[in-house]
Design a protein around this motif. Structure first.
Motif, PDB file in Angstrom:
ATOM      1  N   THR A   1       0.863  -1.043   0.010  1.00  0.00           N
ATOM      2  CA  THR A   1       0.169  -0.050   0.069  1.00  0.00           C
ATOM      3  C   THR A   1       0.892   1.261  -0.166  1.00  0.00           C
ATOM      4  O   THR A   1       2.244   1.269   0.454  1.00  0.00           O
ATOM      5  N   SER A   2       0.266   2.309  -0.310  1.00  0.00           N
ATOM      6  CA  SER A   2       0.925   3.583  -0.105  1.00  0.00           C
ATOM      7  C   SER A   2      -0.037   4.894   0.370  1.00  0.00           C
ATOM      8  O   SER A   2      -1.083   4.256   0.406  1.00  0.00           O
ATOM      9  N   LEU A   3       0.738   5.622   0.761  1.00  0.00           N
ATOM     10  CA  LEU A   3      -0.094   6.959   1.313  1.00  0.00           C
ATOM     11  C   LEU A   3      -1.037   7.489   0.370  1.00  0.00           C
ATOM     12  O   LEU A   3      -2.039   7.880   0.689  1.00  0.00           O
ATOM     13  N   GLU A   4      -0.479   7.318  -0.789  1.00  0.00           N
ATOM     14  CA  GLU A   4      -1.525   7.779  -1.862  1.00  0.00           C
ATOM     15  C   GLU A   4      -2.968   7.042  -1.870  1.00  0.00           C
ATOM     16  O   GLU A   4      -3.863   7.452  -2.373  1.00  0.00           O
ATOM     17  N   ASP A   5      -2.902   5.817  -1.641  1.00  0.00           N
ATOM     18  CA  ASP A   5      -4.245   4.984  -1.506  1.00  0.00           C
ATOM     19  C   ASP A   5      -5.070   5.588  -0.542  1.00  0.00           C
ATOM     20  O   ASP A   5      -6.211   5.394  -0.575  1.00  0.00           O
ATOM     21  N   TYR A   6      -4.729   6.246   0.360  1.00  0.00           N
ATOM     22  CA  TYR A   6      -5.528   7.243   1.529  1.00  0.00           C
ATOM     23  C   TYR A   6      -5.707   8.543   1.225  1.00  0.00           C
ATOM     24  O   TYR A   6      -5.921   9.341   2.077  1.00  0.00           O
ATOM     25  N   GLY A   7      -5.080   9.084   0.036  1.00  0.00           N
ATOM     26  CA  GLY A   7      -5.300  10.478  -0.427  1.00  0.00           C
ATOM     27  C   GLY A   7      -4.352  11.329  -0.365  1.00  0.00           C
ATOM     28  O   GLY A   7      -4.443  12.514  -0.309  1.00  0.00           O
ATOM     29  N   ALA A   8      -3.196  10.761   0.347  1.00  0.00           N
ATOM     30  CA  ALA A   8      -2.130  11.802   0.654  1.00  0.00           C
ATOM     31  C   ALA A   8      -1.561  12.281  -0.541  1.00  0.00           C
ATOM     32  O   ALA A   8      -1.279  11.411  -1.541  1.00  0.00           O
ATOM     33  N   ASP A   9      -0.704  13.483  -0.570  1.00  0.00           N
ATOM     34  CA  ASP A   9       0.133  13.874  -1.969  1.00  0.00           C
ATOM     35  C   ASP A   9       1.618  13.486  -1.568  1.00  0.00           C
ATOM     36  O   ASP A   9       1.855  13.673  -0.461  1.00  0.00           O
ATOM     37  N   VAL A  10       2.031  12.458  -2.325  1.00  0.00           N
ATOM     38  CA  VAL A  10       3.342  12.097  -2.306  1.00  0.00           C
ATOM     39  C   VAL A  10       4.242  12.658  -3.223  1.00  0.00           C
ATOM     40  O   VAL A  10       4.014  12.699  -4.287  1.00  0.00           O
ATOM     41  N   ASP A  11       5.447  13.323  -2.758  1.00  0.00           N
ATOM     42  CA  ASP A  11       6.377  13.720  -3.659  1.00  0.00           C
ATOM     43  C   ASP A  11       7.236  12.627  -4.187  1.00  0.00           C
ATOM     44  O   ASP A  11       7.946  11.861  -3.337  1.00  0.00           O
ATOM     45  N   HIS A  12       7.413  12.389  -5.624  1.00  0.00           N
ATOM     46  CA  HIS A  12       8.038  11.495  -6.170  1.00  0.00           C
ATOM     47  C   HIS A  12       9.192  11.883  -6.825  1.00  0.00           C
ATOM     48  O   HIS A  12      10.086  11.070  -7.539  1.00  0.00           O
ATOM     49  N   ARG A  13       9.931  13.192  -6.612  1.00  0.00           N
ATOM     50  CA  ARG A  13      11.137  13.609  -7.058  1.00  0.00           C
ATOM     51  C   ARG A  13      12.089  12.899  -6.188  1.00  0.00           C
ATOM     52  O   ARG A  13      12.292  12.461  -5.009  1.00  0.00           O
ATOM     53  N   ASP A  14      13.413  12.538  -7.184  1.00  0.00           N
ATOM     54  CA  ASP A  14      14.643  11.953  -6.429  1.00  0.00           C
ATOM     55  C   ASP A  14      15.151  12.994  -5.584  1.00  0.00           C
ATOM     56  O   ASP A  14      15.371  14.024  -5.904  1.00  0.00           O
TER      57      ASP A  14
END
Length: 99
Positions: A30-43
């Protein structure tokens, strides 16, 4: 100090449609995105990769380029030290976001 025993994972479970725990054959990710959180995917640069000083009290690290302002802006106006507002207040110490 006491030694901690190694914990082996025997089974993985997940909540089923009826709300009960069920043993799963495949792993569940699972990911925090599954719960509606904005996740920063920048390296991101690792903090371990940042330069450090050669000894305590000496800052001989190489200069690092600062990124552009981007979405951030200054809190204070870029004004001359003797510049004043129409009301006669000092502009250099005036926050741009005061009401």
């Amino acid at each position: 100090m006491s030694e901690r025993p190694e914990i082996e994972i025997q089974q993985q479970t997940a909540f089923g449609d009826d709300g009960q725990l069920e043993v799963t054959e495949t792993s569940v990710e699972t990911s925090l995105e599954d719960y509606g959180a904005d996740v920063d995917h920048r390296d991101r640069d690792s903090r371990l990769d940042r330069p450090e000083a050669s000894e305590f009290g000496v800052d001989d690290r190489p200069e690092v380029e600062q990124p552009s302002e981007g979405e951030q802006s200054s809190l204070f106006a870029d004004t001359a030290e003797d510049q004043q507002t129409l009301a006669g207040d000092d502009t250099a110490a005036r926050c741009l976001f005061e009401e």
